[in-house]
Scaffold this active site. Structure first.
Site, PDB file in Angstrom:
ATOM      1  N   ARG A   1     -28.675 -33.795 -17.081  1.00  0.00           N
ATOM      2  CA  ARG A   1     -27.675 -32.776 -17.407  1.00  0.00           C
ATOM      3  C   ARG A   1     -28.125 -31.400 -16.903  1.00  0.00           C
ATOM      4  O   ARG A   1     -27.945 -30.381 -17.583  1.00  0.00           O
ATOM      5  CB  ARG A   1     -27.401 -32.745 -18.916  1.00  0.00           C
ATOM      6  CG  ARG A   1     -25.913 -32.519 -19.243  1.00  0.00           C
ATOM      7  CD  ARG A   1     -25.641 -32.505 -20.728  1.00  0.00           C
ATOM      8  NE  ARG A   1     -25.767 -33.809 -21.334  1.00  0.00           N
ATOM      9  CZ  ARG A   1     -26.254 -34.053 -22.558  1.00  0.00           C
ATOM     10  NH1 ARG A   1     -26.663 -33.058 -23.308  1.00  0.00           N
ATOM     11  NH2 ARG A   1     -26.322 -35.274 -23.025  1.00  0.00           N
TER      12      ARG A   1
ATOM     13  N   TYR B   1     -17.341 -46.992 -26.119  1.00  0.00           N
ATOM     14  CA  TYR B   1     -16.271 -45.984 -26.021  1.00  0.00           C
ATOM     15  C   TYR B   1     -14.902 -46.644 -25.934  1.00  0.00           C
ATOM     16  O   TYR B   1     -13.924 -46.172 -26.532  1.00  0.00           O
ATOM     17  CB  TYR B   1     -16.482 -45.094 -24.798  1.00  0.00           C
ATOM     18  CG  TYR B   1     -17.488 -43.986 -24.981  1.00  0.00           C
ATOM     19  CD1 TYR B   1     -17.177 -42.860 -25.738  1.00  0.00           C
ATOM     20  CD2 TYR B   1     -18.747 -44.052 -24.387  1.00  0.00           C
ATOM     21  CE1 TYR B   1     -18.098 -41.828 -25.888  1.00  0.00           C
ATOM     22  CE2 TYR B   1     -19.672 -43.026 -24.545  1.00  0.00           C
ATOM     23  CZ  TYR B   1     -19.341 -41.914 -25.302  1.00  0.00           C
ATOM     24  OH  TYR B   1     -20.256 -40.901 -25.460  1.00  0.00           O
TER      25      TYR B   1
ATOM     26  N   ARG C   1     -16.430 -24.194 -14.204  1.00  0.00           N
ATOM     27  CA  ARG C   1     -15.698 -25.031 -15.173  1.00  0.00           C
ATOM     28  C   ARG C   1     -14.387 -24.357 -15.579  1.00  0.00           C
ATOM     29  O   ARG C   1     -13.342 -25.002 -15.670  1.00  0.00           O
ATOM     30  CB  ARG C   1     -16.610 -25.259 -16.396  1.00  0.00           C
ATOM     31  CG  ARG C   1     -15.947 -25.822 -17.638  1.00  0.00           C
ATOM     32  CD  ARG C   1     -15.645 -27.297 -17.516  1.00  0.00           C
ATOM     33  NE  ARG C   1     -15.198 -27.830 -18.784  1.00  0.00           N
ATOM     34  CZ  ARG C   1     -14.001 -27.623 -19.331  1.00  0.00           C
ATOM     35  NH1 ARG C   1     -13.125 -26.875 -18.689  1.00  0.00           N
ATOM     36  NH2 ARG C   1     -13.671 -28.169 -20.485  1.00  0.00           N
TER      37      ARG C   1
END
Length: 340
Positions: free
Chosen positions: A21, A147, A34
């Site tokens: 990350r 998920y 972003r």
């Protein structure tokens, strides 16, 4: 490439380093890009902007490898499960998997629809300095399955575990379906320019030992063996989080084992250091304090020595509020302290 050399135990001038990350909110540049993208998924799908955020930590931190900016959940998304990222809540699937019909209704050929990922990889590779490696990745079948069954992240994995113990054939059908897609997805990433690939098993610790090897590790091994069989020159890295108690049972055809921060590095070395290159495993929170960070670096380098067989990394991903100056210092310290 020093990173690739380290993956194959070739001599390197220092211990190479990259950070999980490493493209993230601790960098103001990332936050600006972003915002420009509009949403997290839009950022993943925008080749130009995803390239930009992938390269930012390479330019700012001078790490030895870039890792593709994307998300593990683009695979189930392209298999037909509508996905959204909610502020403060994280990813959420509006449709979930609960029976065999749901698995059968998943769309085949998801890897063919992930062209934006391959285009991003090609774009990154064309702009990345040739001495820096480019890492592609995917989630493990088990982590993706949780998920898809739960609909979102979970603390108990109650639906996934109920399926595992009550209707294991449904879960195994889903895991096999995911495995076949992931093999071709990673292959597509390699063809697009990835120099190495990593499989993230983020929710490995949700399973007891017997279940872990039957419902997760088995499928990761299968994917790794497929990639190594076709691309022996490409390092395959496996990162199962939270299975320190299972290290004596780890086996398979892969190159690098990612050690999470909850697993003592000395323990990982004693069980796996002779078979695999180890990657890790600084506790990310040590970056809040430079002295604590340096002590952590010294401890890991003391255990691993300056010998071949180690890639420095965090034991999980960078946290959003970590000081960037400490991330920069981390890379410099590891490089200086590990010089051969």
């Amino acid at each position: 490439m020093i990173f690739i050399d380290a993956c194959f135990r070739k001599p390197t001038p220092y211990t190479p380093i990259w950070l999980m990350r490493q493209a993230g909110r601790y960098l103001s540049e990332y936050k600006q890009t972003r915002t420009k993208a509009g949403s997290f998924l839009s950022l993943c799908k925008n080749v130009e902007l995803a390239t930009e955020v992938t390269l930012q930590p390479v330019e700012i931190l001078d790490v030895d490898a870039a890792i593709l900016f994307s998300d593990i959940l683009v695979v189930p998304l392209e298999m037909g499960l509508p996905l959204e990222f909610l502020a403060g809540e994280g990813p959420k699937f509006n449709r979930t998997i609960s029976n065999v019909s749901d698995v059968a209704n998943l769309q085949e050929g998801a890897h063919k629809r992930l062209t934006y990922v391959y285009d991003t990889l090609s774009s990154i590779r064309s702009k990345l300095p040739k001495e820096k490696a480019l890492i592609g990745f995917c989630g493990s079948p088990w982590t993706l399955a949780t998920y898809m069954i739960e609909g979102q992240g979970s603390k108990t994995y109650a639906k996934s575990k109920a399926m595992l113990y009550k209707e294991p054939y449904i879960l195994k059908t889903l895991l096999e379906t995911l495995s076949e897609e992931l093999k071709l997805y990673l292959e597509g990433q390699i063809r697009a320019g990835a120099n190495a690939v990593q499989i993230f098993d983020s929710w490995a610790s949700a399973l007891e030992c017997e279940a872990y090897f039957e419902f997760s590790w088995k499928y990761m091994k299968d994917i790794a063996q497929y990639i190594k069989g076709k691309y022996p020159h490409i390092p395959v890295m496996l990162f199962p989080k939270g299975i320190a108690g299972y290290l004596d049972k780890i086996d398979g055809c892969f190159d690098v084992f990612g050690v999470d921060w909850g697993t003592p590095m000395a323990l990982a070395k004693s069980y796996l250091g002779a078979k695999y290159v180890l990657q890790g495993n600084l506790e990310p929170s040590r970056l809040y304090d430079k002295e604590s960070m340096e002590r952590g670096i010294d401890e890991i380098l003391k255990i691993m020595g300056k010998e071949k067989g180690h890639i420095f990394n965090l034991g999980h991903g960078m946290l959003p509020d970590l000081p960037r100056e400490n991330a920069i210092a981390l890379v410099q310290m590891v490089r200086e302290k590990s010089k051969r």
